[in-house]
Design a protein around this motif. Structure first.
Motif, short mmCIF file in Angstrom:
data_model
loop_
_atom_site.label_atom_id
_atom_site.label_comp_id
_atom_site.label_asym_id
_atom_site.label_seq_id
_atom_site.Cartn_x
_atom_site.Cartn_y
_atom_site.Cartn_z
N TRP A 1 -3.16 -0.27 -11.44
CA TRP A 1 -2.41 -0.58 -10.23
C TRP A 1 -2.81 0.28 -9.05
O TRP A 1 -2.61 -0.10 -7.90
CB TRP A 1 -0.91 -0.43 -10.49
CG TRP A 1 -0.41 -1.29 -11.62
CD1 TRP A 1 0.01 -0.87 -12.84
CD2 TRP A 1 -0.30 -2.72 -11.64
NE1 TRP A 1 0.39 -1.94 -13.61
CE2 TRP A 1 0.20 -3.09 -12.90
CE3 TRP A 1 -0.58 -3.73 -10.70
CZ2 TRP A 1 0.43 -4.42 -13.25
CZ3 TRP A 1 -0.37 -5.05 -11.05
CH2 TRP A 1 0.14 -5.38 -12.31
N THR A 2 -3.34 1.47 -9.30
CA THR A 2 -3.68 2.36 -8.20
C THR A 2 -4.86 1.82 -7.41
O THR A 2 -5.67 1.05 -7.91
CB THR A 2 -4.01 3.77 -8.71
OG1 THR A 2 -5.09 3.69 -9.65
CG2 THR A 2 -2.81 4.40 -9.38
N LEU B 1 9.49 -6.32 -2.92
CA LEU B 1 8.06 -6.07 -3.08
C LEU B 1 7.77 -4.58 -2.98
O LEU B 1 6.97 -4.03 -3.75
CB LEU B 1 7.27 -6.84 -2.03
CG LEU B 1 5.77 -6.57 -2.06
CD1 LEU B 1 5.00 -7.85 -2.28
CD2 LEU B 1 5.30 -5.90 -0.78
N LEU B 2 8.42 -3.90 -2.04
CA LEU B 2 8.24 -2.46 -1.91
C LEU B 2 8.71 -1.73 -3.17
O LEU B 2 8.03 -0.82 -3.67
CB LEU B 2 8.99 -1.94 -0.69
CG LEU B 2 8.96 -0.43 -0.45
CD1 LEU B 2 7.54 0.08 -0.31
CD2 LEU B 2 9.78 -0.06 0.77
N LEU C 1 6.40 0.51 -5.62
CA LEU C 1 6.72 1.90 -5.94
C LEU C 1 6.67 2.15 -7.44
O LEU C 1 6.15 3.18 -7.90
CB LEU C 1 8.10 2.25 -5.38
CG LEU C 1 8.21 2.40 -3.86
CD1 LEU C 1 9.67 2.41 -3.43
CD2 LEU C 1 7.51 3.67 -3.39
N TYR C 2 7.21 1.22 -8.20
CA TYR C 2 7.20 1.37 -9.65
C TYR C 2 5.76 1.33 -10.19
O TYR C 2 5.38 2.14 -11.04
CB TYR C 2 8.04 0.29 -10.31
CG TYR C 2 7.99 0.31 -11.82
CD1 TYR C 2 8.63 1.32 -12.53
CD2 TYR C 2 7.27 -0.65 -12.53
CE1 TYR C 2 8.58 1.36 -13.92
CE2 TYR C 2 7.20 -0.62 -13.91
CZ TYR C 2 7.86 0.39 -14.60
OH TYR C 2 7.78 0.43 -15.97
N LEU C 3 4.97 0.39 -9.69
CA LEU C 3 3.58 0.29 -10.13
C LEU C 3 2.79 1.53 -9.73
O LEU C 3 1.93 2.00 -10.47
CB LEU C 3 2.93 -0.96 -9.54
CG LEU C 3 3.53 -2.31 -9.97
CD1 LEU C 3 2.81 -3.45 -9.29
CD2 LEU C 3 3.51 -2.47 -11.48
N GLY C 4 3.11 2.08 -8.54
CA GLY C 4 2.45 3.32 -8.14
C GLY C 4 2.83 4.49 -9.02
O GLY C 4 2.05 5.44 -9.17
N LYS C 5 4.01 4.44 -9.61
CA LYS C 5 4.44 5.51 -10.51
C LYS C 5 3.74 5.42 -11.86
O LYS C 5 3.26 6.42 -12.39
CB LYS C 5 5.95 5.44 -10.71
CG LYS C 5 6.51 6.45 -11.71
CD LYS C 5 8.02 6.29 -11.84
CE LYS C 5 8.59 7.29 -12.86
NZ LYS C 5 8.14 7.00 -14.23
N ILE C 6 3.66 4.21 -12.44
CA ILE C 6 3.08 4.09 -13.78
C ILE C 6 1.56 4.06 -13.74
O ILE C 6 0.90 4.31 -14.75
CB ILE C 6 3.61 2.84 -14.51
CG1 ILE C 6 3.20 1.56 -13.78
CG2 ILE C 6 5.13 2.90 -14.64
CD1 ILE C 6 3.58 0.29 -14.53
N GLY D 1 0.81 -1.22 0.00
CA GLY D 1 0.00 0.00 0.00
C GLY D 1 0.84 1.26 0.00
O GLY D 1 0.53 2.23 -0.69
N ILE D 2 1.92 1.27 0.77
CA ILE D 2 2.83 2.42 0.79
C ILE D 2 3.43 2.65 -0.59
O ILE D 2 3.48 3.79 -1.09
CB ILE D 2 3.96 2.19 1.82
CG1 ILE D 2 3.44 2.37 3.25
CG2 ILE D 2 5.14 3.13 1.57
CD1 ILE D 2 3.14 3.79 3.64
N GLY D 3 3.89 1.59 -1.23
CA GLY D 3 4.50 1.73 -2.55
C GLY D 3 3.53 2.26 -3.59
O GLY D 3 3.87 3.15 -4.38
#
Length: 530
Positions: A405-406, A387-388, A392-397, A72-74
């Motif tokens: 992913w969001t 995993l983090l 983070l990458y998925l949260g960016k794209i 969730g943080i990522g």
């Protein structure tokens, strides 16, 4: 008492949720504005574990909780994290926090030969001073012992209360006064076109010459409101509906183009009406405004976007997220189709794709299994740190068809906070017996060791932020919050410095410093432990 002990030891799930409930009750108690919050779950777990040594739920349950928290943080902070790696201020902030974390790590290692502290307990104090449950899990996995949880639980209270006290002392010492910024709301103005220099220009030429931060949502001509296209040729007395976050910019635009004539447009809605819809459809969520393709025959303009408690001026690269409230201008006859297109469902904003969570988490766990050779250290696996990074990458794209992913912010907060709570409860119950045995044997010495580690972390970070990199105070307290990690510290930082910089600093720092803490602990175990 024996009956209660037997109940706790034979019903581990009951024990787990009893620990969570009692932990949050204890976490609500505040001493001069300082409370443990979810961290109290760990201490209640220690007490219950000490009372009923065989009551611990399976360790896999705690690992699952931590996975949900990190994922969730990522997903939430991916964009800010990668921005922090590329911007000058972000690089300075990460450098200052990394120096603080590594400095605290070396202090924890120095305790081993100086005071005879065991390595796993010392590294546990390092994790507790930085309130990093992910680091605790990595240490437990690397050392294959629960001594780290004992050190963590001893140092954790200082990890929460210490940075709050130090931020307060810094604020008083430096006599910092941070002004509350104005609320971020979009202002509108109706401007009649009078300047001959703009008459006959195409609409795109007009917008290019307006002050930065001013947008035109609609045009009124011959008693009709219309949505302007780039090729619309402007006429005398056209009325422009201008929007901006800054009222002064609207006045500058009015002085440049013509004169203010309020009431000419907003009182007439027969051609264009205003509606606010929730973004909850996959057709819009995760897409930039330039990529949104409205249904055939539907013409509308996005006037503004409200995310959380702040308005956002629309731009072509703005990416919509679940739960955004989108202000639209369109003909009334098309409103039903527009609402259907955006989803416009409060329920939809609380839903999330378990397919995306499953796929993203599986990829992160798989990468975490891959051994990485490090010269002089050996082979290390990233574990949940991988995993983090993936999150983070998925949260960016944000999206990569067919996956979005969001997650809605509300769902993200519930998922990750519940995961963190489960992890703290499970680790606390499992570590209870050894915790009381260790504290009884060492007395106050462990507490002083935790204070020393925390002071190194906070003071080194603050020194490089304020006096080496010359970062603003409100950014510094956000960086300190991210380096130490606990959300309670960020909440206090927001009271001391009521701007958006503490939140931004925390978002840029927390994920990267979590990874630095995990890697430092793993390398320390490989080198010193070997």
């Amino acid at each position: 008492m024996d009956t209660l002990r037997a109940l706790l030891e034979t019903q581990p799930l009951f024990t787990l949720f009893l620990t969570i409930g009692l932990g949050y009750v204890v976490g609500e108690f505040s001493i001069k504005g300082v409370s443990l919050g979810s961290g109290a779950v760990l201490f209640v777990g220690l007490v219950i574990g000490g009372f009923a040594p065989k009551s611990s739920p399976p360790a896999l349950l705690g690992t699952l909780g931590l996975l949900l928290f990190l994922y969730g943080i990522g997903i939430q902070y991916g964009a800010q994290f990668f921005k922090g790696l590329t911007s000058a201020d972000g690089l300075r902030a990460n450098a200052a926090a990394a120096l603080g974390v590594v400095g605290a790590g070396f202090v924890s290692l120095a305790l081993v030969p100086m005071f005879g502290v065991k390595l796993d307990e010392s590294l546990g104090m390092f994790a507790g001073s930085g309130t990093s449950t992910a680091t605790l899990q990595a240490i437990i996995a690397a050392t294959k012992s629960d001594g780290a949880a004992v050190g963590y639980s001893v140092a954790y209270p200082f990890g929460v209360a210490g940075p709050i006290l130090l931020i307060y002392m810094l604020s008083a010492l430096l006599k910092v006064k941070v002004e509350q910024p104005p609320e971020k709301l979009i202002e509108t103005a109706e401007i009649a076109l009078k300047n001959g220099a703009f008459i006959g220009l195409r609409f795109s030429e007009l917008t290019a010459r307006l002050p930065a931060g001013v947008a035109i949502a609609a045009v009124r001509r011959e008693h009709h409101n219309l949505l302007p296209g780039d090729d619309l040729v402007l006429h005398t007395d056209d009325v422009l509906l201008a929007t901006s976050m800054d009222p002064a910019m609207l006045k500058d635009a009015a002085a440049l183009v013509g004169e203010l004539q309020p009431g000419r447009m907003t009182s007439h809605r027969e051609d264009l009406d205003y509606a606010r819809v929730f973004a909850s459809s996959r057709a819009v969520v995760g897409r930039s405004l330039r990529d949104i393709a409205f249904p055939e025959g539907v013409i509308c303009s996005i006037a503004h976007v409200r995310r959380g408690d702040a308005d956002i001026l629309p731009s072509s690269d703005l990416i919509l997220e679940f739960g955004d409230r989108v202000g639209l201008l369109a003909n009334r006859a098309q409103m039903k189709a527009i609402r259907r297109f955006f989803g416009d469902s409060i329920k939809g904003t609380a839903e999330l794709s378990f397919i995306s969570i499953g796929a993203g988490a599986a990829v992160g766990l798989l990468i975490g299994m891959i051994p990485i050779p490090i010269p002089g250290v050996g082979k290390l696996t990233l574990g949940l740190a991988a995993l983090l990074l993936v999150a983070l990458y998925l949260g960016k794209i944000r999206r990569s068809p067919p996956f979005v992913w969001t997650m809605p912010l509300s769902a993200n907060l519930v998922l990750r906070n519940f995961g963190l709570t489960i992890f703290l409860a499970q680790v606390g119950i499992a570590s209870g017996p050894k915790f009381f045995a260790t504290v009884g044997a060492t007395g106050i010495s462990f507490l002083l060791c935790g204070v020393a580690i925390l002071l190194a972390l906070v003071l080194i970070t603050a020194f490089f932020c304020l006096w080496v990199f010359k970062l603003p105070f409100d950014a510094t307290v956000g960086i300190i919050s991210g380096a130490t990690g606990n959300p309670a510290i960020l909440a206090f930082a927001n009271r001391v410095a009521p701007t958006d910089r503490p939140d931004v600093g925390y978002a840029m720092i927390f994920p990267s410093m979590t990874i630095v803490k995990i890697l430092f602990a793993q390398i320390a175990v490989a080198l010193v432990g070997g």
